[in-house]
Structure formats: structure tokens, C-alpha cells
Design a protein around this motif. Structure first.
Motif, PDB file in Angstrom:
ATOM      1  N   GLY A 425     -48.508  51.416  72.521  1.00  0.00           N
ATOM      2  CA  GLY A 425     -47.874  50.097  72.565  1.00  0.00           C
ATOM      3  C   GLY A 425     -48.277  49.237  71.378  1.00  0.00           C
ATOM      4  O   GLY A 425     -47.436  48.539  70.783  1.00  0.00           O
ATOM      5  N   MET A 426     -49.571  49.302  71.015  1.00  0.00           N
ATOM      6  CA  MET A 426     -50.040  48.557  69.847  1.00  0.00           C
ATOM      7  C   MET A 426     -49.336  49.030  68.577  1.00  0.00           C
ATOM      8  O   MET A 426     -48.910  48.222  67.734  1.00  0.00           O
ATOM      9  N   LEU A 427     -49.209  50.345  68.447  1.00  0.00           N
ATOM     10  CA  LEU A 427     -48.553  50.886  67.255  1.00  0.00           C
ATOM     11  C   LEU A 427     -47.090  50.481  67.195  1.00  0.00           C
ATOM     12  O   LEU A 427     -46.576  50.080  66.144  1.00  0.00           O
ATOM     13  N   VAL A 428     -46.391  50.579  68.332  1.00  0.00           N
ATOM     14  CA  VAL A 428     -44.973  50.214  68.370  1.00  0.00           C
ATOM     15  C   VAL A 428     -44.790  48.740  68.014  1.00  0.00           C
ATOM     16  O   VAL A 428     -43.897  48.369  67.242  1.00  0.00           O
ATOM     17  N   TYR A 429     -45.667  47.874  68.571  1.00  0.00           N
ATOM     18  CA  TYR A 429     -45.587  46.433  68.278  1.00  0.00           C
ATOM     19  C   TYR A 429     -45.783  46.174  66.782  1.00  0.00           C
ATOM     20  O   TYR A 429     -45.007  45.436  66.149  1.00  0.00           O
ATOM     21  N   GLU A 430     -46.824  46.791  66.203  1.00  0.00           N
ATOM     22  CA  GLU A 430     -47.083  46.576  64.786  1.00  0.00           C
ATOM     23  C   GLU A 430     -45.950  47.118  63.919  1.00  0.00           C
ATOM     24  O   GLU A 430     -45.570  46.508  62.916  1.00  0.00           O
ATOM     25  N   GLN A 431     -45.386  48.256  64.314  1.00  0.00           N
ATOM     26  CA  GLN A 431     -44.317  48.857  63.512  1.00  0.00           C
ATOM     27  C   GLN A 431     -43.046  48.021  63.574  1.00  0.00           C
ATOM     28  O   GLN A 431     -42.394  47.790  62.548  1.00  0.00           O
ATOM     29  N   THR A 436     -39.317  44.217  61.081  1.00  0.00           N
ATOM     30  CA  THR A 436     -38.627  42.925  61.169  1.00  0.00           C
ATOM     31  C   THR A 436     -38.932  42.061  59.955  1.00  0.00           C
ATOM     32  O   THR A 436     -38.042  41.422  59.372  1.00  0.00           O
ATOM     33  N   GLU A 437     -40.208  42.052  59.554  1.00  0.00           N
ATOM     34  CA  GLU A 437     -40.601  41.253  58.391  1.00  0.00           C
ATOM     35  C   GLU A 437     -39.978  41.797  57.111  1.00  0.00           C
ATOM     36  O   GLU A 437     -39.521  41.041  56.244  1.00  0.00           O
ATOM     37  N   ALA A 438     -39.933  43.125  56.988  1.00  0.00           N
ATOM     38  CA  ALA A 438     -39.360  43.730  55.783  1.00  0.00           C
ATOM     39  C   ALA A 438     -37.863  43.492  55.680  1.00  0.00           C
ATOM     40  O   ALA A 438     -37.307  43.464  54.580  1.00  0.00           O
ATOM     41  N   ALA A 439     -37.191  43.323  56.830  1.00  0.00           N
ATOM     42  CA  ALA A 439     -35.739  43.122  56.822  1.00  0.00           C
ATOM     43  C   ALA A 439     -35.345  41.712  56.417  1.00  0.00           C
ATOM     44  O   ALA A 439     -34.157  41.445  56.161  1.00  0.00           O
ATOM     45  N   GLY A 440     -36.304  40.786  56.362  1.00  0.00           N
ATOM     46  CA  GLY A 440     -36.009  39.419  55.932  1.00  0.00           C
ATOM     47  C   GLY A 440     -35.060  38.715  56.882  1.00  0.00           C
ATOM     48  O   GLY A 440     -35.290  38.673  58.103  1.00  0.00           O
ATOM     49  N   LEU A 445     -31.723  41.432  63.629  1.00  0.00           N
ATOM     50  CA  LEU A 445     -30.900  42.599  63.951  1.00  0.00           C
ATOM     51  C   LEU A 445     -31.788  43.814  64.224  1.00  0.00           C
ATOM     52  O   LEU A 445     -31.520  44.612  65.136  1.00  0.00           O
ATOM     53  N   VAL A 446     -32.871  43.949  63.431  1.00  0.00           N
ATOM     54  CA  VAL A 446     -33.826  45.041  63.667  1.00  0.00           C
ATOM     55  C   VAL A 446     -34.474  44.889  65.038  1.00  0.00           C
ATOM     56  O   VAL A 446     -34.597  45.848  65.810  1.00  0.00           O
ATOM     57  N   ALA A 447     -34.887  43.653  65.370  1.00  0.00           N
ATOM     58  CA  ALA A 447     -35.518  43.399  66.668  1.00  0.00           C
ATOM     59  C   ALA A 447     -34.546  43.673  67.810  1.00  0.00           C
ATOM     60  O   ALA A 447     -34.934  44.232  68.851  1.00  0.00           O
ATOM     61  N   LEU A 448     -33.282  43.307  67.608  1.00  0.00           N
ATOM     62  CA  LEU A 448     -32.279  43.531  68.654  1.00  0.00           C
ATOM     63  C   LEU A 448     -32.057  45.014  68.923  1.00  0.00           C
ATOM     64  O   LEU A 448     -31.768  45.423  70.050  1.00  0.00           O
TER      65      LEU A 448
END
Length: 634
Positions: A425-431, A436-440, A445-448
Motif C-alpha cells: 500500500g505504501m508503494l502504491v501510494y508513493e507511485q 500524478t506529480e509528473a503529469a502536471g 486524470l492519472v489519479a482518476l
């Protein structure tokens, strides 16, 4: 407690080796030796090329600090593999079959897909590891070496006919080779004993260290090995008595402890060699090839890189077999769908070769190492979906009876499960946060697309953990009584029986069987033969060659003889018919033309490569013709 002997053999896990290893009644050591083996096959997955990537990365980047992660992962492996073995021994069902019995079809299909992803990720590591080993030892380019690994199907074909004990011995030789190579490496690199001791102290994990640690966890406690072990233990011919099953569980515990700890020593040796050789000198390792080269430069002997490459090839090849068995077990267990092992192997290998070739073409050989580590993280993310049902099933008194896990074992197992799920879960959250941050501006949309999927899979895990247990009424699809009643209702009288002849002395057995059946049913008898020669293939009914004329004369004379000898004994009529060209195709055509409802034909008696050379008649006829077929050996 379910009785393994009650399930039909066709429903058994890995039926070709099911209960094929006899247990002697002699001394303790002989009995222990008879049970030894399954855990060693499983341990192969704990030292495959994926482990090498994570261990090398962990040692080169963080020195000895992650040894405790290896030790913790190994302790988890011992516990979970012991539970897996107990499930197979007590219930007579492997983990995939147990899931099929307990969950609805939709969940089983999803678990199968997740398991296939894990097996493909594992096979990807085997492909890349074997290819790198070939590259290092013989100088073969990585791309060509990857393509060469497709030939592992031939290894599987050879191993499949050796039997379980010889297969286990072959794997043990490969494991011993890997271990000896790294004993030699440790002797050369002279690691710090105080550094090794400090590595057993747990530390906080985050960022890249957490990523590598989870990769180590996934590479050590491999999910498909839990399915594999629950099946392999059923290769031992254990009687259904409580005493015999209890004894088998004890011996398999010893087998698991010894095998898993040997795997731990190999993995620890890889990490220690990496830390002593690279981390201590401030060298950064970004690929296995680089590690091989640096060993030559830093240790000052050409034997070190040769031992390294040889061990890598052994690791890749030994993992090939166990990955195939795991794939066969999950496909048959979850879906009740069986295909030939070599075909299963080919499909799995193609699933691994395609992404490997794509990465090499796009990023070059330097992308191979990152792909190896990613494959192990994928394994870890799938692990909880195998561990949750395993812990739940082995703690169920409905399924395990008196062999259900005690309260403290269940508590420890659920603690391990929670730890695995939390780390993932920690890894999935960080990834997801990083994506999301890289997508700007497009991060939403990435989070969705990722957050709902992650939550849905987490919800599935919770549902699997809290689902109410239920007793499996029967291991087979229907009861024997139901089958017997249905058979009596479907009893039929055959009207036309055909005998497929080959114009050989062995026709006598086929004719005798066909005549006996035709007399019993008062049926019509049709003698069939297909002319296979060049004339039959190219000219069909227009052929006038000697073979066609002689074959027709043979059928006509045989039919006249049977009319004279048997018409008075209940056969309505005797006819004959000739076909030309492809034997299976023509037999099907003739049977449909004469409305045959039972076919008698001869089995050729050869197998393996001879099937490819001479073809197979019975499987093709059986596939295209929907009537009963009786095969007479010749």
C-alpha cells in the motif's frame, strides 16, 4: 478434513505426477528423504535472476543494511510455504483449486489474471537473467540471447518425461551449482563481518530503499510459489489416515525450513558480495552486466565473473521449470482448463519475450536491469492476493479439520499478511503520487485512472479476508450416484458401427472388437479404409494406382467373408467404403456419410516426436466427430 483419495484422478493437481512418489515404511531417514524435494523446487523461485537484480541493487546502493529484509522475507517464506504444503496435504487441493471452490467465478477469473501477471513477471526475470548469462559467458548479444531462451520449451519437454524424483534431483544440482559459485565469490571479496552483523538490525524504509525492499520481498516470497507448493506435495503417496497426514506435514515442515534457509543463504551471499565489492568502493551498479565486469576488475581474477555468469544461467534455467508448473496449476485450478505443458510453456515464454524485446529495442541493454527490478515489484504487489486465501483456508476447521492452524499461527500469519499489504500500500501510494506529480496539469486524470482501481483491489482483499467460510460438499462436480443414474437413462442402442482399417495384420483386433459390438447391438457394420499414398492425396477417387486397387479388393473380400461368417449371428449388414488422402479428415467424412454412431480404430503406439513426424489420427478424429470412439492398441 477432506480426503485426497476421494477426488477423481482427472481432478487432481498435476495429475501426471500425482501420488507417484512412494513413501517407504523403513527407517526415519529414508522416509524423510522420500518427502524431501517439493520445497527445493519451490526454493528455485527464491534465487532466480529477479532476486539477483534486487540483491545486487540493494547491496550496491545500501551496503549490508537490507540483510534484515532478506531475513524477514525468508521467515515469511518459511511460514507461508509451510501453510501451503499443509493445505495440499490435508485437503488434497492446491491453492488455486481451493480458491475455485470458495469464490464465485468472477473473483476466480480476476485472481487468475493477477496470477498470470505474476507468472509472466517471473518468467520475464528468467528470460532476462538467462539472456544476460549467455551474453556474459559467450558474448551473444542480449536481443539474440532473449530470443534463444524461447528454446526452453525443449527443456520442459525433456524434463516432463523424467519423473518427479529425477526432476527434483536435476533442480538440486542447479541449486548446488549456484551456491558453490557464491561461496567462491564470498571467499574472494572478503566481506566485513561487522557490516554483515549490523545488517540484521531493522531500519526505517522510505523512497528508493523502500522500493528495493519491496522488490526483495516480492522476489523472495513469490506468489505463484504458494500455488506450486500446495500441488507438489501431492506427488507423495500419502495415505488418508490422520497419523500419515500428520507425519507428512512434519516432514514437509523440515523440507521447507531447510530449503528456504538455503535460498536465504544464496540471496544473502549475493547481497554481501555486492556490498563488499561495489558499495565499499563507492561503485554504482546499474545493470548485471556491469556487476560482472566490475567483479573482474575489483577482485583481480577471471574466475569470479565466470562463476557469476554460470550461476546466473543456472538460476534462470532452474526457474524455467517451476514457473511452467505454477502456470499449469493456476490455469487448471482456477479455470478447470488444461492444455499441454509445452504449449503452456510457449505461451508464458512469449508473454515474457515480447516486453523484453520491446524494452531492449527502445532503451537498449541498459533498460534490462530496471525491467528486472520492476518485475519483482509486480510480484510483490500480487502477493497479498495469494496470501489472504491461503491464511484463511488453512485456519478453517471446515476445510482442515484437526489440522487447522492454531490461534498463534493464525495470528502470526495474519500479521505477515498485514505487513505485506501495508508495504505494498505504501508503494502504491508513493507511485501514484509520483505519477500524478509528473503529469502536471493532467495529474487529476492519472489519479482518476489509478486510485479507483487501487481501492477496488484493496476492497477485494478485505472481502476475501472476511468472507464467511463454507464447507465444500464434494470435490467432484457431481456425485457418483448422479452419474450412474444419468448413465442408465442415456443407455443407447448403436445402429451403425464402423471399423477403420489399415490393411495390416493388426486389423484383426479392430475387426474382432467391431464385430462383437455389432453383434451385441444388432447393428450395421461398415469397414473403412483411407488410401494415403501419393495417388490418394493428389488424385482422390480418380487414382488408379496399385495401392488403391489392392486396398479396395482387400475391403471387398473382407466384407464378403464377414457376411458369410457373421450375418447369422446378429449383424444386420456389412458394407465397406474407401477414402482418399488425409486420414482423419476422410474418416470423419465417411462416418458422417454412413451415419456412424460408434467408431473402432487402431492406436499407432508411438508418441513424442513421432507424433509430429507421422501425425495423430485419434485426437483429430475425436475433435471433429461427435460419436464414441474405441481405440484398439496394436
Amino acid at each position: 478434513m477432506s480426503d485426497p483419495t476421494q477426488s477423481p484422478r482427472e481432478n487432481c493437481s498435476l495429475q501426471e505426477v500425482h501420488r507417484t512418489v512412494k513413501i517407504p515404511s523403513g527407517r526415519l531417514w529414508w522416509r524423510l528423504f522420500a518427502f524431501a524435494g517439493p520445497a527445493y523446487l519451490v526454493s528455485v523461485g527464491y534465487m532466480d535472476p529477479g532476486n539477483w537484480a534486487t540483491d545486487l541493487e540493494g547491496g550496491a546502493r545500501f551496503g549490508y543494511r537490507l540483510i534484515w529484509v532478506l531475513l524477514m522475507s525468508n521467515a515469511m517464506a518459511v511460514l507461508l510455504q509451510t501453510l501451503s504444503a499443509r493445505l495440499g496435504l490435508v485437503t488434497g487441493r492446491d491453492l488455486a483449486q481451493a480458491c475455485h471452490d470458495a469464490y464465485p467465478p468472477a473473483v476466480n477469473y480476476l485472481l487468475f489474471v493477477l496470477c498470470e501477471i505474476a507468472i509472466a513477471a517471473c518468467d520475464l526475470a528468467e528470460v532476462l537473467g538467462s539472456a544476460i548469462g549467455l551474453n556474459l559467458l559467450f558474448g551473444i548479444p542480449i536481443l539474440w540471447a532473449v530470443l534463444i531462451t524461447a528454446g526452453d520449451v525443449l527443456l520442459l519437454l525433456a524434463m516432463g518425461h523424467m519423473g518427479m524424483r529425477k526432476m527434483e534431483a536435476f533442480i538440486l544440482v542447479l541449486i548446488s551449482t549456484i551456491g558453490l559459485c557464491f561461496v567462491f565469490e564470498i571467499f574472494l571479496c572478503r566481506p566485513s563481518l561487522s557490516g554483515i552483523a549490523s545488517g540484521f538490525v531493522p531500519t526505517y524504509l522510505s523512497g528508493k530503499e523502500l522500493y528495493i525492499a519491496i522488490g526483495i520481498l516480492g522476489a523472495t516470497v513469490m506468489p505463484h510459489n504458494l500455488y506450486l507448493h500446495s500441488s507438489l506435495v501431492q506427488s507423495r503417496d500419502v495415505t488418508k489416515s490422520r497419523k500419515a497426514v500428520a507425519e507428512a506435514c512434519r516432514y514437509n515442515l523440515i523440507d521447507s525450513v531447510v530449503a528456504m534457509n538455503l535460498a536465504f543463504l544464496v540471496n544473502a551471499a549475493i547481497l554481501i558480495v555486492s556490498a563488499a565489492t561495489f558499495w565499499s568502493r563507492g561503485l554504482v551498479v546499474t545493470e548485471i552486466q556491469q556487476a560482472h565486469q566490475l567483479l573482474d576488475n575489483t577482485l583481480g581474477t577471471h574466475l569470479a565473473p565466470i562463476a557469476f555468469a554460470l550461476a546466473l544461467i543456472c538460476a534462470g534455467q532452474s526457474s524455467t521449470l517451476t514457473g511452467t508448473l505454477a502456470g499449469q496449476i493456476t490455469m487448471e485450478g482456477f479455470l478447470h482448463f488444461r492444455i499441454r505443458p509445452w504449449l503452456r510453456r510457449l505461451v508464458t515464454r512469449m508473454m515474457a519475450i515480447v516486453p523484453a524485446v520491446a524494452v531492449i529495442l527502445v532503451t537498449g541493454e541498459e533498460g534490462v536491469y530496471k525491467l528486472l527490478i520492476l518485475s519483482q515489484v509486480v510480484l510483490s504487489l500480487q502477493l497479498a492476493f495469494a496470501v489472504v486465501p491461503l491464511v484463511k483456508f488453512t485456519g478453517s476447521r471446515l476445510k482442515m479439520g484437526p489440522f487447522a492452524s492454531s490461534w498463534w499461527v493464525q495470528g502470526l500469519a495474519w500479521l505477515v499478511t498485514a505487513l505485506i499489504a501495508s508495504l505494498n500500500g505504501m508503494l502504491v501510494y508513493e507511485q501514484i503520487a509520483a505519477w500524478t506529480e509528473a503529469a502536471g496539469p493532467w495529474g487529476w486524470l492519472v489519479a482518476l485512472g489509478t486510485v479507483p482501481l487501487a481501492l477496488a483491489l484493496a476492497g477485494l482483499l478485505v472481502w476475501m479476508a472476511i468472507q464467511k467460510d463454507r464447507q465444500i460438499d464434494s470435490l467432484s462436480a457431481v456425485s457418483a450416484a448422479e452419474v450412474a443414474v444419468a448413465a442408465s437413462r442415456q443407455r443407447k442402442q448403436f445402429q451403425t458401427i464402423a471399423a477403420a482399417l489399415e490393411v495390416r495384420p493388426s486389423d484383426s483386433g479392430i475387426v474382432a472388437e467391431a464385430v462383437a459390438l455389432a453383434q451385441t447391438h444388432g447393428a450395421k457394420l461398415v469397414l473403412l479404409h483411407v488410401v494415403e499414398g501419393a495417388g490418394g492425396h493428389w488424385h482422390g477417387e480418380q487414382t488408379g494406382d496399385l495401392e488403391g486397387r489392392e486396398d479396395e479388393s482387400y475391403l471387398e473380400e473382407l466384407a464378403e467373408q464377414l457376411r458369410a461368417d457373421t450375418l447369422a449371428h446378429g449383424i444386420r449388414q456389412v458394407d465397406y467404403a474407401l477414402g482418399f488422402g488425409d486420414v482423419p479428415k476422410e474418416l470423419v467424412t465417411l462416418c458422417r456419410k454412413y451415419q456412424v454412431d460408434l467408431l473402432v480404430l487402431g492406436g499407432h503406439g508411438h508418441r513424442g516426436v513421432w507424433d509430429w513426424l507421422f501425425g495423430q489420427t485419434i485426437p483429430r478424429v475425436r475433435h471433429d466427430l461427435s460419436v464414441p470412439i474405441i481405440a484398439i492398441p496394436r
